[in-house]
Design a protein around this motif. Structure first.
Motif, PDB file in Angstrom:
ATOM      1  N   THR A 127       0.850  -1.204   0.000  1.00  0.00           N
ATOM      2  CA  THR A 127       0.000   0.000   0.000  1.00  0.00           C
ATOM      3  C   THR A 127       0.884   1.253   0.000  1.00  0.00           C
ATOM      4  N   ASN A 128       1.838   1.260   0.915  1.00  0.00           N
ATOM      5  CA  ASN A 128       2.715   2.432   1.023  1.00  0.00           C
ATOM      6  C   ASN A 128       3.592   2.582  -0.210  1.00  0.00           C
ATOM      7  N   PHE A 129       4.059   1.460  -0.745  1.00  0.00           N
ATOM      8  CA  PHE A 129       4.879   1.491  -1.956  1.00  0.00           C
ATOM      9  C   PHE A 129       4.119   2.174  -3.094  1.00  0.00           C
ATOM     10  N   VAL A 130       2.888   1.721  -3.346  1.00  0.00           N
ATOM     11  CA  VAL A 130       2.109   2.280  -4.453  1.00  0.00           C
ATOM     12  C   VAL A 130       1.776   3.742  -4.165  1.00  0.00           C
ATOM     13  N   TRP A 131       1.479   4.047  -2.917  1.00  0.00           N
ATOM     14  CA  TRP A 131       1.132   5.426  -2.533  1.00  0.00           C
ATOM     15  C   TRP A 131       2.304   6.360  -2.803  1.00  0.00           C
ATOM     16  N   TRP A 132       3.488   5.976  -2.359  1.00  0.00           N
ATOM     17  CA  TRP A 132       4.656   6.840  -2.552  1.00  0.00           C
ATOM     18  C   TRP A 132       5.010   6.985  -4.022  1.00  0.00           C
ATOM     19  N   ILE A 133       4.980   5.869  -4.766  1.00  0.00           N
ATOM     20  CA  ILE A 133       5.289   5.970  -6.201  1.00  0.00           C
ATOM     21  C   ILE A 133       4.314   6.928  -6.865  1.00  0.00           C
ATOM     22  N   GLY A 134       3.048   6.802  -6.502  1.00  0.00           N
ATOM     23  CA  GLY A 134       2.022   7.663  -7.096  1.00  0.00           C
ATOM     24  C   GLY A 134       2.313   9.126  -6.818  1.00  0.00           C
ATOM     25  N   ILE A 135       2.734   9.429  -5.593  1.00  0.00           N
ATOM     26  CA  ILE A 135       3.034  10.816  -5.224  1.00  0.00           C
ATOM     27  C   ILE A 135       4.138  11.372  -6.116  1.00  0.00           C
ATOM     28  N   GLY A 136       5.115  10.527  -6.405  1.00  0.00           N
ATOM     29  CA  GLY A 136       6.204  10.981  -7.262  1.00  0.00           C
ATOM     30  C   GLY A 136       5.730  11.445  -8.629  1.00  0.00           C
ATOM     31  N   HIS A 137       4.616  10.882  -9.100  1.00  0.00           N
ATOM     32  CA  HIS A 137       4.200  11.160 -10.478  1.00  0.00           C
ATOM     33  C   HIS A 137       3.894  12.614 -10.760  1.00  0.00           C
ATOM     34  N   ALA A 138       3.415  13.344  -9.747  1.00  0.00           N
ATOM     35  CA  ALA A 138       3.087  14.748 -10.015  1.00  0.00           C
ATOM     36  C   ALA A 138       4.351  15.527 -10.344  1.00  0.00           C
ATOM     37  N   GLY A 139       5.458  15.160  -9.705  1.00  0.00           N
ATOM     38  CA  GLY A 139       6.715  15.864  -9.963  1.00  0.00           C
ATOM     39  C   GLY A 139       7.104  15.733 -11.417  1.00  0.00           C
ATOM     40  N   THR A 140       7.023  14.524 -11.950  1.00  0.00           N
ATOM     41  CA  THR A 140       7.398  14.312 -13.342  1.00  0.00           C
ATOM     42  C   THR A 140       6.383  14.960 -14.275  1.00  0.00           C
ATOM     43  N   LEU A 141       5.115  14.912 -13.865  1.00  0.00           N
ATOM     44  CA  LEU A 141       4.092  15.531 -14.705  1.00  0.00           C
ATOM     45  C   LEU A 141       4.384  17.028 -14.840  1.00  0.00           C
ATOM     46  N   ILE A 142       4.717  17.663 -13.710  1.00  0.00           N
ATOM     47  CA  ILE A 142       4.991  19.101 -13.734  1.00  0.00           C
ATOM     48  C   ILE A 142       6.266  19.379 -14.524  1.00  0.00           C
ATOM     49  N   SER A 143       7.320  18.559 -14.289  1.00  0.00           N
ATOM     50  CA  SER A 143       8.591  18.896 -14.924  1.00  0.00           C
ATOM     51  C   SER A 143       8.600  18.522 -16.403  1.00  0.00           C
ATOM     52  N   ALA A 144       7.956  17.424 -16.774  1.00  0.00           N
ATOM     53  CA  ALA A 144       8.054  16.967 -18.160  1.00  0.00           C
ATOM     54  C   ALA A 144       6.819  17.306 -18.985  1.00  0.00           C
ATOM     55  N   ILE A 145       5.643  16.856 -18.552  1.00  0.00           N
ATOM     56  CA  ILE A 145       4.464  16.982 -19.413  1.00  0.00           C
ATOM     57  C   ILE A 145       4.071  18.454 -19.548  1.00  0.00           C
ATOM     58  N   LEU A 146       4.072  19.195 -18.439  1.00  0.00           N
ATOM     59  CA  LEU A 146       3.717  20.616 -18.534  1.00  0.00           C
ATOM     60  C   LEU A 146       4.773  21.402 -19.308  1.00  0.00           C
ATOM     61  N   PHE A 147       6.025  20.903 -19.297  1.00  0.00           N
ATOM     62  CA  PHE A 147       7.075  21.533 -20.103  1.00  0.00           C
ATOM     63  C   PHE A 147       6.770  21.362 -21.585  1.00  0.00           C
ATOM     64  N   LEU A 148       6.390  20.133 -21.964  1.00  0.00           N
ATOM     65  CA  LEU A 148       6.089  19.887 -23.380  1.00  0.00           C
ATOM     66  C   LEU A 148       4.873  20.688 -23.826  1.00  0.00           C
TER      67      LEU A 148
END
Lengths: 193, 463
Positions: free
Chosen positions: B84-105
């Protein structure tokens, strides 16, 4: 002093510069002034120009006549290497070196290999992008004559610098200084190598 | 039309950098954070984070020296809080990449003030996530042989690459590596700024080494910008693949409630949802600690609230679809699992999840809520809790009542489960506070680019 001694050792990353001077460096207040100076210097016939700025300036590569970056090709090669190594890794470990039948599934098939094929392609492509960029930019650089300019620190803050290098066939320190001052710079300076 | 544009109420695009600042002000303001002593609030926050991080060390030491039986995992719930915690933490990380990569594109300029901190958050969240599978092996020092295809004398065998758990190893480690590379490349020009400002020779040497001799020449920027663009382009499909592959851990199994094709997109939307909730939580914290109101404006926070609203709706829709498909499948096991989720022994967890994830984001329809710091902070915390419960509900409810009623059970966490989870929150906050203290928390060179654009636009408007 120490830096000059290091440069003489000719180690990778320490660019040995045989000239006495790096060139003339001048600073400008805005990117627009810098661009204007670049264009003026190019029209005057100078070819060995370099601009130093705190953030990338749109249109400066065209003004300086810079060729396109070849990084894309490096990245494609790295990505394809990742793809091929993922296929070979999964095929060789699963079907050749350690064949283990699980629920009668084929020892190797493309479908279950896709996730790792994708991940390794991305991994190697990313390393290609970063290390390729470092290589093209000669990073890490331990010594560079540009830093002998008294206001070099401005290039990472709010100054927009233009260097006309001593290697330029038309280079004449006094002339270059006058030219850059006429473009609006208050600190054109002959910089030691 | 001209009058409308001049009316301040019609200001549809408020400036992203406030307070008429110059390039030099920006450099000074952001660099000063890393140069001076941290404010009192920083010590308060560290006072909460450090003891929790110490608790993590205690719990993990106890786990390794005793055995993984100290966690509540047992038959039939073999995956408990750890996954549960593993999936939760990985999921939290996704916003960082979304902001840095997808919003950049997508050329979303508002991302520049928050992308550095959000990327740091990604790295720290992935580090916290990695702790769980690593320590679930019970012998973390040998895990490398089990997880990665390393030739060795101990096992004389290879991993099963047909298993989604193996895909997960590659997805998560690639994600961690690429995020770290992306983050570091972004930092190089700013580290050079810190180097050039450094008075203390030790500081100058450290940042000199870290900035690799960056000069900011036009040639360097040219290769740099392309490298950044390529990394953004690579990270975008990568981030979508990571939570898809995490969801394969469940979706490729044969358990009712897990074996569904909706999982990959549903997990990705949930990841972005929880990640943005965490970014808002941290940005409110960073504004409070370091007075960054001019750089992280209400506009940034409001945009993130809108993302939470959108992804929250996707998540809510996925809950409905899942339940509908369970009924529509006419499969009695599938129907049982969903009835059991909503009305069985874990009904309390299910309804906490629905309340937090489906109902709480609806408040973001109101601009008053989207622009109120306390309101968005509380809602973001609710979403963080709700998304944790989503993973817990998925994992525990599908496992605790399996096909054989004689083996039915109920998962109860032990103090070590709770301590480890609290401990990773402590580790996460500690790392984030250290990052705020020692590295430029806002991408200086990128914000300068936005400021340049803003200055030119203002000049254009004045003419």
């Amino acid at each position: 002093m120490a830096a000059n001694l290091l440069a003489r050792l000719n180690l990778p990353g320490f660019e040995a510069n045989t000239a006495d001077h790096y060139g003339v460096v001048a600073d400008f207040d805005t990117p627009e002034e810098l661009l204007r100076a670049v264009r003026t210097a190019r029209i005057a016939g100078y070819t060995k120009l370099e601009a130093y700025t705190p953030f990338p300036i749109h249109g400066i590569d065209e003004a300086l006549g810079e060729p396109r970056s070849p990084l894309g090709r490096i990245v494609i090669v790295c990505g394809l290497t990742g793809l091929v190594s993922a296929v070979l890794l999964q095929w060789w470990t699963g079907a050749v070196d350690y064949p283990l039948s699980i629920a009668g599934k084929p020892l190797f098939a493309i479908e279950p290999s896709v996730p790792i094929m994708f991940e390794l392609s991305v991994l190697l492509a990313a390393f290609g992008a970063v290390l390729g960029m470092f290589h093209l930019n000669r990073l890490p650089t331990y010594y560079h004559a540009f830093f002998n300019y008294s206001r070099a620190a401005g290039a990472s803050n709010d100054r927009f610098l233009l260097a006309i290098e001593a290697g330029d066939p038309k280079f004449d320190a006094a002339e270059v200084k006058t030219l850059l001052e006429s473009c609006g710079s208050r600190h054109a300076e002959l910089v030691e190598a | 039309m001209a009058d409308l544009a001049l009316d301040p109420r019609m200001d549809l695009n408020p400036p992203l950098v406030k307070g008429g600042v110059t390039y030099s002000d920006l450099t000074g303001k952001i660099s000063a954070i890393t140069e001076g002593k941290p404010p009192r609030q920083w010590y308060y926050a560290m006072g909460v984070a450090l003891p929790l991080a110490a608790l993590l060390v205690v719990c993990l030491t106890y786990l390794v020296s005793t055995g993984i039986g100290v966690w509540g995992n047992n038959n039939p719930v073999g995956w408990g809080w750890d996954i549960t915690n593993f999936v939760w933490w990985i999921g939290i990380g996704h916003a960082g990449t979304l902001i840095s990569a997808i919003l950049f594109l997508f050329r979303q300029k508002w991302r520049t003030s928050i992308n550095r901190a959000a990327e740091a958050m990604t790295l720290f969240a992935v580090a916290c996530a990695g702790i769980y599978p690593l320590f679930h092996t019970g012998r973390p020092w040998r895990a490398a042989y089990w997880l990665f295809p390393m030739p060795n004398e101990a096992l004389h065998m290879w991993q099963n690459f047909r298993s989604p758990l193996m895909w997960d190893v590659f997805a998560v480690s690639t994600y961690a590596t690429v995020s770290a590379l992306f983050w570091y490349v972004g930092l190089v020009p700013d580290l050079a700024t810190l180097r050039d400002r450094a008075v203390n020779p030790v500081r100058r040497t450290v940042f000199g080494l870290l900035s690799l001799g960056w000069r900011g020449s036009a040639t360097q920027w040219k290769h740099y910008e392309l490298a950044y663009l390529i990394l953004a382009g690579l990270s975008t499909p990568l981030v979508l693949s990571v939570h898809s592959i995490v969801s394969f851990d469940f979706a490729t199994s044969v358990l009712p409630g897990w074996h569904t094709t909706i999982f990959p997109p549903y997990f990705v939307a949930g990841a972005v949802f929880s990640g943005f909730a965490m970014v808002v939580t941290l940005m409110v914290l960073a504004r409070w600690v370091y007075n960054l109101q001019d750089l992280i404006t209400i506009k940034h926070l409001e945009n993130m609230c809108k993302v939470m609203l959108a992804t929250g709706m996707i998540v809510g829709f996925a809950y409905g679809t899942e339940a509908f498909i369970a009924w529509y499948s006419a499969n009695q096991y599938e129907r049982f699992v969903f009835a059991n989720r909503a009305f069985g022994p874990y009904a309390w967890a299910y309804w906490i999840m629905v309340a937090c994830n489906v109902i709480s984001p609806q408040f973001f329809w109101f601009k008053k809520v989207r622009t109120s710091i306390p309101a968005m902070f509380i809602l973001a915390i609710f979403i963080n809790i709700g998304m944790w419960f989503e993973r817990f509900v998925i994992i525990a409810t599908s496992l605790h009542r399996d096909f054989l009623p004689a083996s039915w059970g109920y998962f109860r966490p032990t103090w070590v489960d709770i301590g480890t989870f609290m401990g990773t929150i402590g580790l996460f906050l500690t790392l984030f506070l250290l990052f705020l203290r020692f590295l430029p928390a806002i991408a200086i060179s990128e914000v300068k680019g936005v400021l340049h654009h803003q200055i030119n636009t203002e000049k254009g408007a004045a003419h």
